[in-house]
Design a protein around this motif. Structure first.
Motif, PDB file in Angstrom:
ATOM      1  N   LYS A  42       0.847  -1.189   0.000  1.00  0.00           N
ATOM      2  CA  LYS A  42       0.000   0.000   0.000  1.00  0.00           C
ATOM      3  C   LYS A  42       0.891   1.252   0.000  1.00  0.00           C
ATOM      4  N   PRO A  43       0.436   2.342  -0.587  1.00  0.00           N
ATOM      5  CA  PRO A  43       1.262   3.554  -0.655  1.00  0.00           C
ATOM      6  C   PRO A  43       1.789   4.000   0.709  1.00  0.00           C
ATOM      7  N   GLU A  44       0.955   3.925   1.723  1.00  0.00           N
ATOM      8  CA  GLU A  44       1.379   4.405   3.041  1.00  0.00           C
ATOM      9  C   GLU A  44       2.450   3.525   3.681  1.00  0.00           C
ATOM     10  N   GLU A  45       2.608   2.290   3.191  1.00  0.00           N
ATOM     11  CA  GLU A  45       3.625   1.387   3.743  1.00  0.00           C
ATOM     12  C   GLU A  45       5.025   1.716   3.238  1.00  0.00           C
ATOM     13  N   VAL A  46       5.110   2.420   2.106  1.00  0.00           N
ATOM     14  CA  VAL A  46       6.412   2.618   1.458  1.00  0.00           C
ATOM     15  C   VAL A  46       6.694   4.109   1.220  1.00  0.00           C
ATOM     16  N   SER A  47       6.127   4.955   2.061  1.00  0.00           N
ATOM     17  CA  SER A  47       6.333   6.396   1.932  1.00  0.00           C
ATOM     18  C   SER A  47       6.733   6.989   3.273  1.00  0.00           C
ATOM     19  N   GLY A  48       7.479   8.101   3.214  1.00  0.00           N
ATOM     20  CA  GLY A  48       7.842   8.815   4.431  1.00  0.00           C
ATOM     21  C   GLY A  48       8.663   7.969   5.387  1.00  0.00           C
ATOM     22  N   PHE A  70       9.992   4.037  -1.860  1.00  0.00           N
ATOM     23  CA  PHE A  70       9.667   3.430  -3.147  1.00  0.00           C
ATOM     24  C   PHE A  70      10.528   4.094  -4.213  1.00  0.00           C
ATOM     25  N   PHE A  71      11.204   3.270  -5.011  1.00  0.00           N
ATOM     26  CA  PHE A  71      12.074   3.782  -6.062  1.00  0.00           C
ATOM     27  C   PHE A  71      11.547   3.359  -7.431  1.00  0.00           C
ATOM     28  N   VAL A  72      11.652   4.284  -8.374  1.00  0.00           N
ATOM     29  CA  VAL A  72      11.314   4.001  -9.771  1.00  0.00           C
ATOM     30  C   VAL A  72      12.549   4.274 -10.618  1.00  0.00           C
ATOM     31  N   ALA A  73      12.855   3.356 -11.517  1.00  0.00           N
ATOM     32  CA  ALA A  73      13.969   3.528 -12.454  1.00  0.00           C
ATOM     33  C   ALA A  73      13.427   4.101 -13.757  1.00  0.00           C
ATOM     34  N   TYR A  74      14.119   5.108 -14.290  1.00  0.00           N
ATOM     35  CA  TYR A  74      13.686   5.770 -15.528  1.00  0.00           C
ATOM     36  C   TYR A  74      14.761   5.662 -16.597  1.00  0.00           C
ATOM     37  N   GLU A  75      14.331   5.269 -17.788  1.00  0.00           N
ATOM     38  CA  GLU A  75      15.210   5.311 -18.951  1.00  0.00           C
ATOM     39  C   GLU A  75      14.577   6.240 -19.975  1.00  0.00           C
ATOM     40  N   GLU A  76      15.259   7.342 -20.259  1.00  0.00           N
ATOM     41  CA  GLU A  76      14.759   8.347 -21.200  1.00  0.00           C
ATOM     42  C   GLU A  76      13.339   8.781 -20.831  1.00  0.00           C
ATOM     43  N   GLY A  77      13.119   8.976 -19.528  1.00  0.00           N
ATOM     44  CA  GLY A  77      11.838   9.466 -19.037  1.00  0.00           C
ATOM     45  C   GLY A  77      10.773   8.413 -18.865  1.00  0.00           C
ATOM     46  N   ARG A  78      11.058   7.166 -19.214  1.00  0.00           N
ATOM     47  CA  ARG A  78      10.058   6.096 -19.151  1.00  0.00           C
ATOM     48  C   ARG A  78      10.354   5.190 -17.968  1.00  0.00           C
ATOM     49  N   PRO A  79       9.352   4.877 -17.114  1.00  0.00           N
ATOM     50  CA  PRO A  79       9.594   3.962 -15.991  1.00  0.00           C
ATOM     51  C   PRO A  79       9.922   2.562 -16.498  1.00  0.00           C
ATOM     52  N   VAL A  80      11.059   2.011 -16.030  1.00  0.00           N
ATOM     53  CA  VAL A  80      11.472   0.680 -16.482  1.00  0.00           C
ATOM     54  C   VAL A  80      11.804  -0.256 -15.323  1.00  0.00           C
ATOM     55  N   GLY A  81      11.497   0.155 -14.099  1.00  0.00           N
ATOM     56  CA  GLY A  81      11.788  -0.716 -12.961  1.00  0.00           C
ATOM     57  C   GLY A  81      11.345  -0.072 -11.667  1.00  0.00           C
ATOM     58  N   CYS A  82      11.281  -0.885 -10.617  1.00  0.00           N
ATOM     59  CA  CYS A  82      10.876  -0.353  -9.316  1.00  0.00           C
ATOM     60  C   CYS A  82      11.327  -1.286  -8.200  1.00  0.00           C
ATOM     61  N   GLY A  83      11.179  -0.812  -6.986  1.00  0.00           N
ATOM     62  CA  GLY A  83      11.441  -1.600  -5.793  1.00  0.00           C
ATOM     63  C   GLY A  83      10.888  -0.878  -4.582  1.00  0.00           C
ATOM     64  N   ALA A  84      10.442  -1.644  -3.583  1.00  0.00           N
ATOM     65  CA  ALA A  84       9.803  -1.054  -2.403  1.00  0.00           C
ATOM     66  C   ALA A  84      10.491  -1.522  -1.128  1.00  0.00           C
ATOM     67  N   LEU A  85      10.465  -0.654  -0.132  1.00  0.00           N
ATOM     68  CA  LEU A  85      10.978  -0.962   1.205  1.00  0.00           C
ATOM     69  C   LEU A  85       9.921  -0.577   2.221  1.00  0.00           C
ATOM     70  N   ARG A  86       9.621  -1.473   3.156  1.00  0.00           N
ATOM     71  CA  ARG A  86       8.698  -1.127   4.230  1.00  0.00           C
ATOM     72  C   ARG A  86       9.278  -1.622   5.553  1.00  0.00           C
ATOM     73  N   ARG A  87       8.859  -0.965   6.644  1.00  0.00           N
ATOM     74  CA  ARG A  87       9.354  -1.319   7.972  1.00  0.00           C
ATOM     75  C   ARG A  87       8.561  -2.505   8.507  1.00  0.00           C
ATOM     76  N   LEU A  88       9.284  -3.551   8.914  1.00  0.00           N
ATOM     77  CA  LEU A  88       8.639  -4.713   9.522  1.00  0.00           C
ATOM     78  C   LEU A  88       8.486  -4.544  11.022  1.00  0.00           C
ATOM     79  N   GLU A  89       9.554  -4.093  11.640  1.00  0.00           N
ATOM     80  CA  GLU A  89       9.615  -3.878  13.090  1.00  0.00           C
ATOM     81  C   GLU A  89      10.783  -2.945  13.350  1.00  0.00           C
ATOM     82  N   PRO A  90      10.958  -2.432  14.551  1.00  0.00           N
ATOM     83  CA  PRO A  90      12.078  -1.514  14.802  1.00  0.00           C
ATOM     84  C   PRO A  90      13.417  -2.122  14.367  1.00  0.00           C
ATOM     85  N   GLY A  91      14.121  -1.404  13.512  1.00  0.00           N
ATOM     86  CA  GLY A  91      15.437  -1.853  13.061  1.00  0.00           C
ATOM     87  C   GLY A  91      15.432  -2.865  11.935  1.00  0.00           C
ATOM     88  N   VAL A  92      14.244  -3.294  11.495  1.00  0.00           N
ATOM     89  CA  VAL A  92      14.147  -4.335  10.464  1.00  0.00           C
ATOM     90  C   VAL A  92      13.238  -3.867   9.334  1.00  0.00           C
TER      91      VAL A  92
END
Length: 302
Positions: free
Chosen positions: A188-194, A199-221
């Motif tokens: 969900k957007p709120e899990e991977v923001s702030g 949330f990362f998006v990879a751009y090639e010549e202005g076009r999205p070509v990849g992504c990856g997300a990070l969310r917090r599981l627990e303190p420090g993890v």
């Protein structure tokens, strides 16, 4: 942080790349206003080639990275020479399309004939082994230059490009997983923001070509999710680039450990995680699409 910040580029490497650029552009005649012996410079010749069977001026500008004014000047020059026609798009009067005239097609055919002859002449001076070596080196150079030109940018988890990448990711793995894929499993957007993640998006010549997300599981993890690369940008090393950015973001969020899981069919992902320093661990979460679980301890400042 983009590549190069962590590993400064040596001056000799900069000089070597510039030296190669100077040699190659001179060798193929880019500096001549009569490219390939025709009565036009490279810019006009390249535009004629890229038009192909017809294209919108907007797409052409994006594809070639041209300034709108510069593209307009070249287009008008080619129109005055009878090489191209510009029309309003039949389905969208805000768009203009450009197409070759018969004279333009004849010129592109001759351009291709001359370019093939130039390339054949260069290759003919080498024996079969050295030709293969040159072609392999060129393929490697193109792959690395493409990777260097791609940017990996932090975006809000609700951004249109983020959600579009997740939709494409879901479609890809739905086709690969024998059991299919339920999009309710996407982050969900709120899990991977702030403060919650990134949330990362990879751009090639202005076009999205990849992504990856990070969310917090627990303190420090933290947990890495949905590392995806468009099929046209695979085998460049982009997935590892995205993974590196996610790890850096995890460190910035005060996480000391990152975990992830993956499906048994994603053998290439498993190999990448192992090669990137991840260790397989017992299941840390009950996840319907998980068959392998990994963990990596992060180095401060890494």
């Amino acid at each position: 942080m983009e590549p190069g910040h962590a590993h400064p580029v040596a001056r000799e490497q900069v000089r070597a790349l510039r030296r190669f650029n100077r040699y190659f552009t001179r060798r193929i005649g880019v500096l001549d206003d009569h490219y390939l012996g025709q009565d036009r410079p490279l810019g006009e010749a390249r535009l004629l080639f890229e038009i192909g069977d017809g294209v919108s001026l907007r797409e052409l500008r994006s594809r070639l990275g041209l300034d709108a004014g510069y593209l307009s000047r070249i287009t008008k020059a080619l129109q005055s020479q009878g090489m191209v026609r510009v029309r309003v798009h039949p389905a969208d009067n805000r768009l203009r399309t450009i197409e070759l005239t018969p004279a333009g097609r004849a010129e592109v055919d001759e351009q291709n004939r001359r370019a093939d002859a130039l390339a054949e002449g260069l290759l003919d001076a080498l024996d079969a082994g050295r030709r293969a070596q040159l072609i392999e080196a060129m393929a490697t150079s193109q792959r690395l230059l493409r990777l260097a030109a791609i940017t990996v940018e932090l975006v809000d988890g609700a951004a249109p490009d983020a959600r579009a990448c997740l939709d494409a990711y879901a479609a890809d793995i739905d086709a690969r997983f024998p059991e299919g894929f339920d999009t309710s499993d996407l982050v969900k957007p709120e899990e991977v923001s702030g403060d919650a993640g990134a949330f990362f998006v990879a751009y090639e010549e202005g076009r999205p070509v990849g992504c990856g997300a990070l969310r917090r599981l627990e303190p420090g993890v933290g947990e890495i999710r949905h590392v995806w690369v468009h099929h046209e940008a695979r085998r460049l090393g982009l997935a590892r680039r995205i993974l590196t950015e996610l790890e850096r973001a995890a460190t910035d969020h005060g996480m000391k450990v990152v975990r992830l899981d993956t499906h048994r069919t994603l053998t290439e992902a498993q190999a990448m995680y192992r090669a990137s320093g991840y260790t397989e661990i017992p299941a840390y979460v009950d996840h319907v699409y998980a068959h392998h679980w990994f963990e990596k301890r992060l180095q401060p400042g890494g």
